[in-house]
Motif scaffolding. Structure first.
Motif, mmCIF file in Angstrom:
data_model
loop_
_atom_site.group_PDB
_atom_site.id
_atom_site.type_symbol
_atom_site.label_atom_id
_atom_site.label_comp_id
_atom_site.label_asym_id
_atom_site.label_seq_id
_atom_site.Cartn_x
_atom_site.Cartn_y
_atom_site.Cartn_z
ATOM 1 N N MET A 60 29.273 43.439 26.718
ATOM 2 C CA MET A 60 30.487 43.875 26.792
ATOM 3 C C MET A 60 31.498 42.877 26.570
ATOM 4 S SD MET A 60 30.852 47.156 26.963
ATOM 5 C CE MET A 60 30.357 48.676 27.569
ATOM 6 N N ARG A 61 32.511 42.888 25.924
ATOM 7 C CA ARG A 61 33.404 41.826 25.517
ATOM 8 C C ARG A 61 34.692 41.920 26.123
ATOM 9 N NH1 ARG A 61 34.129 39.671 19.171
ATOM 10 N NH2 ARG A 61 35.355 37.714 19.667
ATOM 11 N N LEU A 62 35.101 40.904 26.638
ATOM 12 C CA LEU A 62 35.991 40.806 27.760
ATOM 13 C C LEU A 62 37.351 39.816 27.126
ATOM 14 C CD1 LEU A 62 34.717 40.584 31.276
ATOM 15 C CD2 LEU A 62 34.825 42.378 29.629
ATOM 16 N N LEU A 63 38.490 40.115 27.124
ATOM 17 C CA LEU A 63 39.648 39.197 26.999
ATOM 18 C C LEU A 63 40.409 38.733 28.240
ATOM 19 C CD1 LEU A 63 41.647 37.640 25.197
ATOM 20 C CD2 LEU A 63 43.003 39.732 24.921
ATOM 21 N N LEU A 64 40.292 37.385 28.763
ATOM 22 C CA LEU A 64 40.620 36.750 30.003
ATOM 23 C C LEU A 64 42.001 36.217 29.659
ATOM 24 C CD1 LEU A 64 40.322 36.299 32.947
ATOM 25 C CD2 LEU A 64 38.870 34.186 32.405
ATOM 26 N N VAL A 65 42.997 36.699 29.988
ATOM 27 C CA VAL A 65 44.286 36.102 29.961
ATOM 28 C C VAL A 65 45.008 35.683 31.162
ATOM 29 C CG1 VAL A 65 46.671 36.724 28.960
ATOM 30 C CG2 VAL A 65 44.953 38.162 28.457
ATOM 31 N N GLU A 66 44.662 34.259 31.246
ATOM 32 C CA GLU A 66 45.193 33.379 32.628
ATOM 33 C C GLU A 66 45.839 32.184 32.309
ATOM 34 O OE1 GLU A 66 46.273 32.139 35.810
ATOM 35 O OE2 GLU A 66 45.248 34.183 36.110
ATOM 36 N N ASP A 67 46.788 31.812 32.547
ATOM 37 C CA ASP A 67 47.470 30.580 32.261
ATOM 38 C C ASP A 67 47.022 29.431 33.168
ATOM 39 O OD1 ASP A 67 48.972 31.813 34.093
ATOM 40 O OD2 ASP A 67 50.533 30.308 33.776
ATOM 41 N N GLU A 68 46.511 29.626 34.318
ATOM 42 C CA GLU A 68 46.006 28.661 35.071
ATOM 43 C C GLU A 68 44.521 28.283 34.713
ATOM 44 O OE1 GLU A 68 46.098 29.264 39.433
ATOM 45 O OE2 GLU A 68 47.753 30.854 39.074
ATOM 46 N N ARG A 69 44.581 26.969 33.965
ATOM 47 C CA ARG A 69 43.276 26.801 33.113
ATOM 48 C C ARG A 69 41.920 26.783 34.151
ATOM 49 N NH1 ARG A 69 43.781 25.450 27.658
ATOM 50 N NH2 ARG A 69 45.802 26.022 27.049
ATOM 51 N N LYS A 70 42.241 26.018 35.064
ATOM 52 C CA LYS A 70 41.215 25.904 36.027
ATOM 53 C C LYS A 70 40.583 27.088 36.429
ATOM 54 C CE LYS A 70 39.851 23.282 40.128
ATOM 55 N NZ LYS A 70 40.119 22.268 41.092
ATOM 56 N N LEU A 71 41.536 28.107 36.866
ATOM 57 C CA LEU A 71 40.967 29.338 37.352
ATOM 58 C C LEU A 71 40.351 30.151 36.181
ATOM 59 C CD1 LEU A 71 40.972 31.733 39.285
ATOM 60 C CD2 LEU A 71 43.289 32.366 38.730
ATOM 61 N N SER A 72 40.944 30.053 34.929
ATOM 62 C CA SER A 72 40.601 30.922 33.945
ATOM 63 C C SER A 72 38.882 30.340 33.535
ATOM 64 C CB SER A 72 41.293 30.574 32.562
ATOM 65 O OG SER A 72 40.688 31.295 31.533
ATOM 66 N N GLN A 73 38.653 28.863 33.614
ATOM 67 C CA GLN A 73 37.433 28.464 33.184
ATOM 68 C C GLN A 73 36.289 29.037 34.232
ATOM 69 O OE1 GLN A 73 36.724 27.275 30.659
ATOM 70 N NE2 GLN A 73 38.789 26.108 29.675
ATOM 71 N N VAL A 74 36.857 28.759 35.605
ATOM 72 C CA VAL A 74 35.812 29.355 36.529
ATOM 73 C C VAL A 74 35.538 30.934 36.505
ATOM 74 C CG1 VAL A 74 35.620 29.706 39.211
ATOM 75 C CG2 VAL A 74 36.729 27.710 38.249
ATOM 76 N N LEU A 75 36.442 31.534 36.327
ATOM 77 C CA LEU A 75 36.494 32.895 36.100
ATOM 78 C C LEU A 75 35.509 33.337 34.799
ATOM 79 C CD1 LEU A 75 39.747 34.620 36.816
ATOM 80 C CD2 LEU A 75 37.811 34.586 38.412
ATOM 81 N N ALA A 76 35.841 32.555 33.544
ATOM 82 C CA ALA A 76 34.987 32.717 32.414
ATOM 83 C C ALA A 76 33.570 32.522 32.668
ATOM 84 C CB ALA A 76 35.489 31.966 31.175
ATOM 85 N N LYS A 77 33.366 31.329 33.413
ATOM 86 C CA LYS A 77 32.006 30.743 33.631
ATOM 87 C C LYS A 77 31.380 32.027 34.580
ATOM 88 C CE LYS A 77 29.179 26.967 35.433
ATOM 89 N NZ LYS A 77 29.412 25.771 36.259
ATOM 90 N N GLY A 78 31.904 32.501 35.428
ATOM 91 C CA GLY A 78 31.288 33.434 36.324
ATOM 92 C C GLY A 78 30.904 34.804 35.676
ATOM 93 N N LEU A 79 32.012 35.093 34.579
ATOM 94 C CA LEU A 79 31.585 36.455 34.156
ATOM 95 C C LEU A 79 30.501 36.135 32.863
ATOM 96 C CD1 LEU A 79 35.526 37.402 33.457
ATOM 97 C CD2 LEU A 79 33.533 38.702 34.932
ATOM 98 N N LYS A 80 30.666 34.885 32.323
ATOM 99 C CA LYS A 80 29.629 34.941 31.328
ATOM 100 C C LYS A 80 28.015 35.018 31.953
ATOM 101 C CE LYS A 80 32.319 32.407 27.915
ATOM 102 N NZ LYS A 80 32.680 31.035 27.427
#
Length: 223
Positions: free
Chosen positions: A1-21
């Motif tokens: 499944m392919r997700l688009l994560l739209v979040e301007d707080e880069r640190k939070l975005s990186q943490v979420l992206a890492k967890g989802l991957k």
């Protein structure tokens, strides 16, 4: 499944992206509303995780434009706005779910799983077919009761084929839904992963391939 994560707080975005991957999702990241709409217009996504407080174009407008382009894609709003009016406005604009910040990652993951469940499969978290059993919540695969160690991509391929098992899935569609835009793809990438998947499962017959049609999961494996 392919997700688009739209979040301007880069640190939070990186943490979420890492967890989802780690949960075998392919994840593209956008850090403002303009970038989000550009990516959405180019790539096919199964779900969008959308912050509302975005630079350039705010999340409300991003949601409006997404719904103008696509009524089917799932949208989960992440927002520090916790007023009932904001939740109602987001849902009325077409969001499928609304999660307040701060939140627990496990709850986010559970909500994503719930939104991505397919209609033609019963809503249990586990699915079994012959010798093969998949736990969609834990992202685990068992053959004859023994857990098989799959890579994120191998699991993603198997899950997507099972979800769409009533039809053939083209190589292009599999690449679009299982890989993200940062992937380094070469001509035999998909064939290599499917060959490895079949070998690990020990069930080569469960994935069929027909020239010009693509790949399909074949149900009712023999015990």
């Amino acid at each position: 499944m392919r997700l688009l994560l739209v979040e301007d707080e880069r640190k939070l975005s990186q943490v979420l992206a890492k967890g989802l991957k780690k949960l075998s999702y392919a994840v593209d990241q956008a850090f403002d509303g303009e970038e989000a709409l550009e990516l959405f217009s180019v790539y096919g996504y199964d779900l969008v995780v959308l912050d509302l407080n975005l630079p350039k174009i705010d999340g409300w407008e991003v949601l409006r434009q997404i719904r103008q382009q696509n009524r089917q894609v799932k949208v989960l709003i992440l927002s520090a706005k916790n007023q009932v009016e904001d939740k109602i406005a987001g849902l009325d604009l077409g969001a499928n779910d609304y999660l307040e910040k701060p939140f627990d990652f496990l709850e986010l993951a559970a909500r994503i799983r719930n939104l991505l469940r397919w209609e033609f499969v019963q809503r249990e978290s586990q699915w079994e077919d012959g010798r093969l059993k998949i736990d969609f919540s834990a992202k685990t695969v068992l053959v004859d009761g023994e857990e098989i160690a799959l890579t994120h991509k191998e699991y993603g391929i198997l899950e997507y084929l099972v979800q769409n098992r009533t039809r053939f899935v083209s190589a292009e569609e599999l690449l679009e839904h299982v890989w993200d835009r940062e992937a380094d793809l070469f001509s035999n990438t998909l064939k290599y992963h499917i060959h490895s998947l079949k070998k690990k499962l020990g069930l080569p017959e469960v994935i069929q391939n027909e020239r010009g049609k693509g790949y399909r999961y074949a149900e009712h494996t023999e015990k």
